[in-house]
Write a protein that holds these residues in place. Structure first.
Motif, short mmCIF file in Angstrom:
data_model
loop_
_atom_site.label_atom_id
_atom_site.label_comp_id
_atom_site.label_asym_id
_atom_site.label_seq_id
_atom_site.Cartn_x
_atom_site.Cartn_y
_atom_site.Cartn_z
N ALA A 18 0.82 -1.22 0.00
CA ALA A 18 0.00 0.00 0.00
C ALA A 18 0.85 1.26 0.00
N GLY A 19 2.07 1.15 0.51
CA GLY A 19 2.97 2.31 0.52
C GLY A 19 3.59 2.62 -0.81
N HIS A 20 3.25 1.83 -1.84
CA HIS A 20 3.79 2.04 -3.19
C HIS A 20 2.63 2.02 -4.20
N PRO A 21 1.91 3.14 -4.34
CA PRO A 21 0.73 3.18 -5.21
C PRO A 21 1.03 2.80 -6.66
N GLY A 25 8.21 -4.15 -6.90
CA GLY A 25 8.70 -5.43 -7.38
C GLY A 25 9.07 -6.35 -6.23
N LEU A 26 9.27 -7.62 -6.54
CA LEU A 26 9.58 -8.61 -5.52
C LEU A 26 10.89 -8.27 -4.79
N ALA A 27 11.91 -7.86 -5.55
CA ALA A 27 13.20 -7.55 -4.93
C ALA A 27 13.07 -6.42 -3.91
N SER A 28 12.34 -5.37 -4.28
CA SER A 28 12.15 -4.24 -3.36
C SER A 28 11.32 -4.66 -2.15
N ARG A 62 10.55 -10.99 -14.54
CA ARG A 62 11.23 -10.27 -13.46
C ARG A 62 10.76 -8.83 -13.31
N ALA A 63 10.03 -8.32 -14.31
CA ALA A 63 9.56 -6.93 -14.25
C ALA A 63 8.20 -6.81 -13.56
N VAL A 64 7.65 -7.93 -13.05
CA VAL A 64 6.31 -7.88 -12.47
C VAL A 64 6.30 -6.98 -11.24
N LYS A 65 5.22 -6.19 -11.11
CA LYS A 65 5.02 -5.29 -9.97
C LYS A 65 3.72 -5.66 -9.28
N TYR A 66 3.67 -5.44 -7.97
CA TYR A 66 2.47 -5.73 -7.18
C TYR A 66 1.92 -4.43 -6.62
N SER A 173 5.58 2.43 -23.19
CA SER A 173 5.47 0.98 -23.32
C SER A 173 6.14 0.27 -22.14
N SER A 174 7.27 0.80 -21.69
CA SER A 174 7.96 0.21 -20.54
C SER A 174 7.13 0.38 -19.27
N ARG A 175 6.48 1.52 -19.13
CA ARG A 175 5.65 1.78 -17.95
C ARG A 175 4.52 0.76 -17.84
N LEU A 176 3.98 0.32 -18.97
CA LEU A 176 2.92 -0.68 -18.95
C LEU A 176 3.43 -2.04 -18.45
N GLU A 177 4.75 -2.22 -18.41
CA GLU A 177 5.35 -3.44 -17.88
C GLU A 177 5.81 -3.27 -16.44
N GLY A 178 5.44 -2.14 -15.82
CA GLY A 178 5.82 -1.91 -14.43
C GLY A 178 7.12 -1.16 -14.25
N ASN A 179 7.72 -0.69 -15.35
CA ASN A 179 8.97 0.06 -15.27
C ASN A 179 8.73 1.39 -14.56
N THR A 180 9.61 1.76 -13.62
CA THR A 180 9.39 2.96 -12.81
C THR A 180 10.17 4.18 -13.30
#
Length: 461
Positions: A18-21, A25-28, A62-66, A173-180
């Protein structure tokens, strides 16, 4: 017996997300929870949150974001299936058919029936007879996308706005893959080679891969098309350095894959996949209208999932092929809400319904055109004389450079092709002279000259 995950354990992970609207990512997330919880435990809790529809995913591999799922209405102790649009949720205007698809895909996974690839969806499409985009809608898109270079050689408009296109499309296009990466981060990376501080190298590579793929589409515009050579090249460029198996780049996959957040199971048999890949591209190549072809590629390439990863990125750039070739405004995907795009794709995967993706496509194209209105107004009208002798000009410039000659008046007059009319030769000479004044390593590619080739010529004389 599987370990039961308590609500308290789930809430701990949900509070961190919730702290990351914009997603995490999993690593973070692992860094945020500290060393007290193992990677496998966090993954198990994430899977439970996704299954309960409390968390949604964006991106692949590996680019998946939650991030927390948007919730409509008021919640009690039991979370109801998500439906409609949450207050404050950014979305696109949706048709009634699109709303029905959205309501389906917002259900928890366990309430959706698992489905596999349905060949009937592809077989039902007849190029230039079946129309995903109705005639009135296509006419509207043509009117929006018309450029000052519509009568010019293929790719002229894309070259005219190249710097803007590289930044906008690479970022969006990268943003749609969760790129920050932000748009400003992307601009600094593309223009100055400055990677953003605090960003994962994976994200930086994704942006640079988009840049290389877009440059390929514009540079090789006379060769690219809805064919396997182009699509495989796009995948090789977009996936460079991002796949677990380096040999998987630029080739149809040889193993089964799954779609995160969906109950859709793509084709697994490699031989069948190769066959269907060829059929999809053969059908696309027959489509005459550039917008219909663009949308067909956006639908059927991700649905087939011909590659181990990076399928949606390939489809978004492939959708630009007919637009670039026809000198129409490109589709940059600027400001497209990630969740709307994900919902639309899942609608294709699970229902074989294209209406929600069509809503996203049309809104995205209108938004892209708005971005390029000012750019279009600033463009200088095309030089008709230069267009008429485009091939001859290329021949003359290339002959001088590759012949190792100095760009002298004598060399330029000698290089004028015999196909230039006698009455036009003086004006053509002035055109060659002007081109050599403005020629440098960066733009020599317009005449089929590589940067190193041009630099060697300049160094030698």
């Amino acid at each position: 017996m599987p370990k039961i995950v308590s609500n308290a354990e789930l809430n701990e992970i949900a509070e961190l997300i919730a702290g990351h609207p914009d997603g995490i990512g999993l690593a973070s997330l692992l860094r945020a929870v500290g060393n007290g919880i193992s990677r496998r435990t966090v993954q198990r809790r994430l899977a439970s949150l996704v299954a309960l529809a409390r968390v949604v995913t964006a991106g692949e591999g590996r680019a998946v974001k939650y991030r927390l799922a948007p919730i409509a209405g008021e919640a009690d102790s039991v979370i109801a299936p998500i439906s409609g649009q949450a207050p404050g949720e950014i979305y696109v205007p949706v048709s009634p058919a699109g709303e029905a698809i959205k309501a389906h895909v917002r259900q928890p996974l366990h309430q959706r029936q698992p489905v596999s690839y349905d060949l009937r969806f592809l077989e039902a499409y007849r190029p230039n007879e079946t129309l995903y985009l109705p005639e009135v809608l296509r006419a509207q898109l043509h009117s929006l996308g018309r450029s000052p270079a519509e009568q010019s050689a293929a790719g002229t408009f894309a070259r005219d706005i190249m710097n803007r296109l590289l930044i906008d499309l690479s970022w969006a296009s990268s943003r749609l893959e969760g790129n920050t990466y932000t748009r400003l981060d992307t601009e600094r990376l593309i223009e100055f080679g400055q990677a953003a501080e605090g960003k994962d190298a994976f994200e930086t590579q994704m942006i640079l891969n988009h840049k290389a793929a877009i440059e390929y589409l514009v540079r090789e515009v006379d060769r690219v098309g809805a064919n396997s050579e182009t699509i495989l090249a796009l995948h090789a460029l977009l996936s460079d350095g991002l796949l677990r198996d380096p040999q998987a780049g630029g080739r149809v996959r040889h193993r089964a894959v799954e779609i995160g957040g969906s109950v859709y199971l793509p084709v697994a048999l490699p031989q069948r996949l190769e066959e269907l890949f060829g059929i999809v591209l053969d059908l696309a190549a027959e489509i005459r209208d550039p917008f219909e072809q663009a949308f067909f590629l956006m639908v059927h390439l991700p649905y087939l999932q011909p590659f181990e990863d990076v399928n949606k990125r390939v489809s978004r750039l492939a959708a630009n092929i007919p637009l670039i070739r026809c000198n129409l405004c490109p589709l940059s995907f600027i400001d497209v809400p990630t969740q709307a795009y994900i919902d639309a794709m899942i609608g294709v995967y699970e229902l074989n319904r294209i209406e929600l993706l069509r809503d996203v496509f049309v809104w995205a194209y209108e938004r892209s055109c708005q971005q390029y209105v000012a750019v279009r107004q600033q463009l200088v009208p095309p030089d008709i004389f230069r267009l008429r002798y485009r091939a001859e000009l290329t021949e003359a410039v290339r002959a001088i450079v590759r012949g190792g000659q100095a760009a002298s008046a004598e060399a330029m007059r000698t290089a004028i092709p015999v196909t230039v009319a006698e009455g036009d030769r003086a004006k053509f000479f002035a055109l060659i002279e002007e081109e050599f004044k403005n020629l440098h390593e960066g733009n020599a590619i317009r005449f089929g000259l590589g940067p190193l080739e041009f630099a060697a010529w300049k160094r030698d004389g």
